[in-house]
Design a protein around this motif. Structure first.
Motif, PDB file in Angstrom:
ATOM      1  N   MET A  59       0.895  -1.002  -0.160  1.00 17.10           N
ATOM      2  CA  MET A  59      -0.061  -0.104   0.096  1.00 17.10           C
ATOM      3  C   MET A  59       0.792   1.168   0.051  1.00 17.10           C
ATOM      4  N   LYS A  60       2.097   1.016  -0.072  1.00 16.41           N
ATOM      5  CA  LYS A  60       3.044   2.097  -0.007  1.00 16.41           C
ATOM      6  C   LYS A  60       2.920   2.899   1.256  1.00 16.41           C
ATOM      7  N   ALA A  61       2.674   2.558   2.315  1.00 23.04           N
ATOM      8  CA  ALA A  61       2.413   3.228   3.642  1.00 23.04           C
ATOM      9  C   ALA A  61       3.692   3.750   4.300  1.00 23.04           C
ATOM     10  N   PRO A  62       3.907   4.993   4.797  1.00 22.48           N
ATOM     11  CA  PRO A  62       5.193   5.211   5.404  1.00 22.48           C
ATOM     12  C   PRO A  62       5.175   4.709   6.778  1.00 22.48           C
ATOM     13  N   PRO A  63       6.335   4.712   7.142  1.00 21.98           N
ATOM     14  CA  PRO A  63       6.657   4.235   8.633  1.00 21.98           C
ATOM     15  C   PRO A  63       5.745   4.984   9.648  1.00 21.98           C
ATOM     16  N   LYS A  64       5.277   4.267  10.587  1.00 25.59           N
ATOM     17  CA  LYS A  64       4.797   4.807  11.870  1.00 25.59           C
ATOM     18  C   LYS A  64       5.640   5.803  12.533  1.00 25.59           C
ATOM     19  N   PRO A  65       5.030   6.843  13.033  1.00 24.99           N
ATOM     20  CA  PRO A  65       5.948   7.826  13.816  1.00 24.99           C
ATOM     21  C   PRO A  65       6.479   6.953  15.036  1.00 24.99           C
ATOM     22  N   THR A  66       7.769   7.170  15.324  1.00 22.84           N
ATOM     23  CA  THR A  66       8.443   6.517  16.484  1.00 22.84           C
ATOM     24  C   THR A  66       8.328   7.182  17.930  1.00 22.84           C
ATOM     25  N   ASP A  67       7.754   8.580  17.707  1.00 19.13           N
ATOM     26  CA  ASP A  67       7.793   9.384  18.920  1.00 19.13           C
ATOM     27  C   ASP A  67       6.393   9.151  19.485  1.00 19.13           C
ATOM     28  N   VAL A  68       5.524   8.510  19.160  1.00 20.15           N
ATOM     29  CA  VAL A  68       4.060   8.430  19.465  1.00 20.15           C
ATOM     30  C   VAL A  68       4.045   7.015  19.914  1.00 20.15           C
ATOM     31  N   PRO A  69       3.872   6.538  21.299  1.00 18.01           N
ATOM     32  CA  PRO A  69       3.763   5.092  21.504  1.00 18.01           C
ATOM     33  C   PRO A  69       2.433   4.679  21.250  1.00 18.01           C
ATOM     34  N   GLU A  70       2.237   3.421  21.231  1.00 20.16           N
ATOM     35  CA  GLU A  70       0.707   2.721  21.138  1.00 20.16           C
ATOM     36  C   GLU A  70       0.190   2.521  22.247  1.00 20.16           C
ATOM     37  N   ILE A  71      -1.085   2.695  22.186  1.00 16.48           N
ATOM     38  CA  ILE A  71      -2.005   2.673  23.533  1.00 16.48           C
ATOM     39  C   ILE A  71      -2.682   1.474  23.821  1.00 16.48           C
ATOM     40  N   ARG A  72      -2.782   0.874  25.033  1.00 17.92           N
ATOM     41  CA  ARG A  72      -3.542  -0.156  25.447  1.00 17.92           C
ATOM     42  C   ARG A  72      -5.010   0.304  25.923  1.00 17.92           C
ATOM     43  N   PRO A  73      -5.913  -0.582  25.708  1.00 20.33           N
ATOM     44  CA  PRO A  73      -7.210  -0.128  26.147  1.00 20.33           C
ATOM     45  C   PRO A  73      -7.089   0.506  27.650  1.00 20.33           C
ATOM     46  N   GLU A  74      -6.615  -0.141  28.539  1.00 18.40           N
ATOM     47  CA  GLU A  74      -7.029   0.177  29.818  1.00 18.40           C
ATOM     48  C   GLU A  74      -6.309   1.437  30.290  1.00 18.40           C
ATOM     49  N   GLN A  75      -5.396   1.734  29.269  1.00 15.34           N
ATOM     50  CA  GLN A  75      -4.797   3.292  29.741  1.00 15.34           C
ATOM     51  C   GLN A  75      -5.850   4.236  29.576  1.00 15.34           C
ATOM     52  N   LEU A  76      -6.694   4.316  28.689  1.00 15.80           N
ATOM     53  CA  LEU A  76      -7.914   5.145  28.427  1.00 15.80           C
ATOM     54  C   LEU A  76      -8.487   5.854  29.886  1.00 15.80           C
ATOM     55  N   SER A  77      -8.369   4.798  30.948  1.00 14.71           N
ATOM     56  CA  SER A  77      -8.927   5.340  32.129  1.00 14.71           C
ATOM     57  C   SER A  77      -8.063   6.256  32.937  1.00 14.71           C
ATOM     58  N   GLU A  78      -6.917   6.440  32.617  1.00 14.50           N
ATOM     59  CA  GLU A  78      -5.775   7.469  32.980  1.00 14.50           C
ATOM     60  C   GLU A  78      -6.419   9.056  32.639  1.00 14.50           C
ATOM     61  N   ALA A  79      -7.010   9.222  31.420  1.00 15.51           N
ATOM     62  CA  ALA A  79      -7.016  10.300  30.787  1.00 15.51           C
ATOM     63  C   ALA A  79      -8.476  11.006  31.530  1.00 15.51           C
ATOM     64  N   ASP A  80      -8.424  12.406  31.389  1.00 15.91           N
ATOM     65  CA  ASP A  80      -9.657  13.142  31.932  1.00 15.91           C
ATOM     66  C   ASP A  80     -10.573  13.414  30.554  1.00 15.91           C
ATOM     67  N   GLY A  81      -9.982  13.279  29.510  1.00 16.17           N
ATOM     68  CA  GLY A  81     -10.837  13.763  28.231  1.00 16.17           C
ATOM     69  C   GLY A  81      -9.895  13.406  27.076  1.00 16.17           C
ATOM     70  N   PHE A  82     -10.849  13.064  25.951  1.00 17.82           N
ATOM     71  CA  PHE A  82     -10.102  12.482  24.591  1.00 17.82           C
ATOM     72  C   PHE A  82     -10.522  13.210  23.362  1.00 17.82           C
ATOM     73  N   LEU A  83      -9.714  12.933  22.384  1.00 19.00           N
ATOM     74  CA  LEU A  83     -10.166  13.293  21.012  1.00 19.00           C
ATOM     75  C   LEU A  83      -9.351  12.115  20.220  1.00 19.00           C
ATOM     76  N   PHE A  84     -10.326  11.342  19.571  1.00 19.41           N
ATOM     77  CA  PHE A  84     -10.235  10.310  18.713  1.00 19.41           C
ATOM     78  C   PHE A  84     -10.181  10.601  17.108  1.00 19.41           C
ATOM     79  N   GLY A  85      -8.882  10.275  16.503  1.00 25.28           N
ATOM     80  CA  GLY A  85      -8.816  10.696  15.399  1.00 25.28           C
ATOM     81  C   GLY A  85      -8.603   9.290  14.366  1.00 25.28           C
ATOM     82  N   PHE A  86      -8.987   9.454  13.077  1.00 25.62           N
ATOM     83  CA  PHE A  86      -9.061   8.421  12.168  1.00 25.62           C
ATOM     84  C   PHE A  86      -9.431   8.402  10.879  1.00 25.62           C
ATOM     85  N   PRO A  87      -8.727   8.004   9.616  1.00 29.67           N
ATOM     86  CA  PRO A  87      -9.485   8.020   8.545  1.00 29.67           C
ATOM     87  C   PRO A  87     -10.645   7.344   8.391  1.00 29.67           C
TER      88      PRO A  87
END
Length: 224
Positions: A59-87
């Motif tokens: 698909m000629k997709a570029p590499p993923k950003p190395t400075d942004v960690p992957e999130i695990r579902p349980e980590q969502l509970s640590e946040a006070d608010g969210f913005l979810f982005g997607f294609p």
């Protein structure tokens, strides 16, 4: 200082999935806007990829950003608010994001995210690509978790009525058009993203620090 997530707030969290980088560009601008609000720390996270390296290469997709960690579902509970982005994929969020939400069942069982504010931003191919439908179909994920959907409304002012240039976004949130992949978010689209980040951060901060009402205090006393 409150705790953050995906682009997440106060502790805010901004979570995103980006295949060709358009949503990532928007997410970074949203994070910048959120961090303009005193006392808010917005953190970027990316959801795990589900496609194989072979498919991504084809698909000629570029590499993923190395400075942004992957999130695990349980980590969502640590946040006070969210913005979810997607294609957008045929008017709904990309399967990678849906797979992530599908993995949040333990949070859903506990309603651990109920009452937390959340916004949405996106990238679509063309005008018929779901600049509103993608947001509408994504709201179901927030509703089942009891999250408070924070739409952009028309708070972006005159930028919402721009007719001289192509601009993504809608009252549901910030957006951009990717076309065949060669088009990048415009200055106006990035300004809208910045505004959304700041706007949702301000609301998250208000909700976080809102003192209990007299009625709520009375209910707590009765429960005791």
């Amino acid at each position: 200082m409150v705790r953050p997530v995906f682009a997440s707030l106060l502790g805010s969290s901004w979570e995103f999935y980006s295949l060709y980088g358009h949503v990532e560009t928007m997410a970074r601008e949203i994070q910048r806007g959120a961090n303009e609000v005193q006392g808010v720390k917005a953190t970027l996270w990316q959801v795990p990829e589900t496609l194989s390296d072979m498919i991504l290469q084809k698909m000629k997709a570029p590499p993923k950003p190395t400075d942004v960690p992957e999130i695990r579902p349980e980590q969502l509970s640590e946040a006070d608010g969210f913005l979810f982005g997607f294609p957008s994929r045929f008017g709904v969020m990309a399967a990678q994001c849906k797979a992530f939400f599908d993995a949040t069942h333990e949070l859903w069982e506990k309603q651990a995210l109920a009452g937390k504010p959340a916004g949405i931003f996106w990238s679509t191919g063309f005008h018929g690509g779901g600049q509103e439908l993608t947001a509408l179909t994504a709201v179901t994920q927030l509703a089942y978790h009891g999250m408070i959907f924070v739409p952009l409304g028309y708070t972006f002012g005159s930028g919402m009525f721009e007719m001289k240039e192509v601009k993504g976004g809608s009252p549901y949130g910030a957006g951009t058009f990717a076309a065949d992949g060669s088009r990048q978010p415009t200055e106006l689209e990035l300004e809208q993203a910045f505004h959304q980040g700041k706007y949702v951060a301000e609301i998250t901060k208000k909700l976080k620090h809102q003192p209990p009402s007299a009625e709520e205090n009375a209910l707590q006393v009765q429960d005791i």
